[in-house]
Design a protein around this motif. Structure first.
Motif, PDB file in Angstrom:
ATOM      1  N   THR A  45       0.820  -1.209   0.087  1.00 46.29           N
ATOM      2  CA  THR A  45       0.168  -0.299  -0.101  1.00 46.29           C
ATOM      3  C   THR A  45       1.052   1.286   0.030  1.00 46.29           C
ATOM      4  O   THR A  45       1.607   1.256   0.675  1.00 46.29           O
ATOM      5  N   SER A  46       0.845   2.260  -1.029  1.00 40.37           N
ATOM      6  CA  SER A  46       1.497   3.220  -1.224  1.00 40.37           C
ATOM      7  C   SER A  46       1.245   4.270   0.190  1.00 40.37           C
ATOM      8  O   SER A  46       0.282   4.108   0.769  1.00 40.37           O
ATOM      9  N   ASN A  47       2.271   4.940   0.380  1.00 33.63           N
ATOM     10  CA  ASN A  47       2.000   6.058   1.461  1.00 33.63           C
ATOM     11  C   ASN A  47       1.280   7.015   1.220  1.00 33.63           C
ATOM     12  O   ASN A  47       0.484   7.108  -0.130  1.00 33.63           O
ATOM     13  N   SER A  48       1.371   8.349   1.829  1.00 39.58           N
ATOM     14  CA  SER A  48       0.335   9.478   1.651  1.00 39.58           C
ATOM     15  C   SER A  48       0.850  10.256   0.538  1.00 39.58           C
ATOM     16  O   SER A  48       0.163  11.390   0.142  1.00 39.58           O
ATOM     17  N   ASN A  77      -5.683  -0.667  -6.344  1.00 36.12           N
ATOM     18  CA  ASN A  77      -7.024  -1.228  -5.594  1.00 36.12           C
ATOM     19  C   ASN A  77      -7.741  -2.316  -6.351  1.00 36.12           C
ATOM     20  O   ASN A  77      -9.078  -2.184  -6.605  1.00 36.12           O
ATOM     21  N   PRO A 106      -1.810   8.500  -3.838  1.00 41.31           N
ATOM     22  CA  PRO A 106      -1.621   8.080  -2.239  1.00 41.31           C
ATOM     23  C   PRO A 106      -2.703   7.082  -1.773  1.00 41.31           C
ATOM     24  O   PRO A 106      -3.682   6.698  -2.318  1.00 41.31           O
ATOM     25  N   LEU A 107      -2.117   6.151  -0.901  1.00 40.10           N
ATOM     26  CA  LEU A 107      -2.840   5.133   0.030  1.00 40.10           C
ATOM     27  C   LEU A 107      -3.641   4.415  -0.688  1.00 40.10           C
ATOM     28  O   LEU A 107      -4.756   3.900  -0.939  1.00 40.10           O
ATOM     29  N   THR A 108      -2.850   3.752  -1.968  1.00 37.81           N
ATOM     30  CA  THR A 108      -3.433   2.884  -2.848  1.00 37.81           C
ATOM     31  C   THR A 108      -2.673   1.529  -2.836  1.00 37.81           C
ATOM     32  O   THR A 108      -1.603   1.406  -2.441  1.00 37.81           O
ATOM     33  N   ASP A 135       4.198  12.775   3.696  1.00 36.68           N
ATOM     34  CA  ASP A 135       3.671  11.251   4.355  1.00 36.68           C
ATOM     35  C   ASP A 135       3.469  11.883   5.748  1.00 36.68           C
ATOM     36  O   ASP A 135       4.079  12.502   6.521  1.00 36.68           O
TER      37      ASP A 135
END
Length: 135
Positions: A45-48, A77, A106-108, A135
């Motif tokens: 999961t990627s960060n922000s 996703n 972000p958040l993916t 982040d």
């Protein structure tokens, strides 16, 4: 409060995750034997931050026969955004240089899978790029 940046960066090693160093990010799957089945090369999961970079699957045509192919799928996703099939090429340099640009929000949730219709084929997945935002 902002996080303090480490002063000594070291290679995090191969695995399915992603590593962030200041405004850069990378992920190396290490050598994986596809053995005629779909396998996970990278999963994280990627960060922000926003990731802008490229993915490349490295492989060796040794053991491939004419007509066999290699492929990879990139999902964000759980939605397939890239599906690439790479046929056996007469030019190995051309084959290993194929790359796909990618932007990861972000958040993916990111999943990169490799597959082949050949036998025991060893591949590595490489994701490199820059990150923008905090982040």
């Amino acid at each position: 409060m902002a996080q303090e940046e480490p002063t000594n960066y070291q290679f995090a090693g191969a695995g399915t995750g992603i590593a962030y160093i200041q405004d850069h990010a990378y992920a190396y799957s290490g050598q994986i034997n596809l053995a005629s089945t779909e396998k996970t090369l990278l999963s994280f999961t990627s960060n922000s931050s926003i990731f802008v970079g490229r993915f490349q699957m490295l492989y060796d045509w040794t053991g491939f026969s004419a007509g066999e192919q290699l492929g990879y799928t990139i999902k964000l996703n759980d939605i397939t955004i890239v599906r690439t099939l790479i046929p056996k090429s007469t030019s190995e340099i051309d084959s290993i240089m194929r790359q796909v640009p990618i932007v990861i929000p972000p958040l993916t949730i990111v999943e990169i899978l490799g597959d082949t219709d050949a036998g025991n084929i060893y591949v590595s997945g490489v994701l490199t790029g820059r990150v923008y935002g905090t982040d």
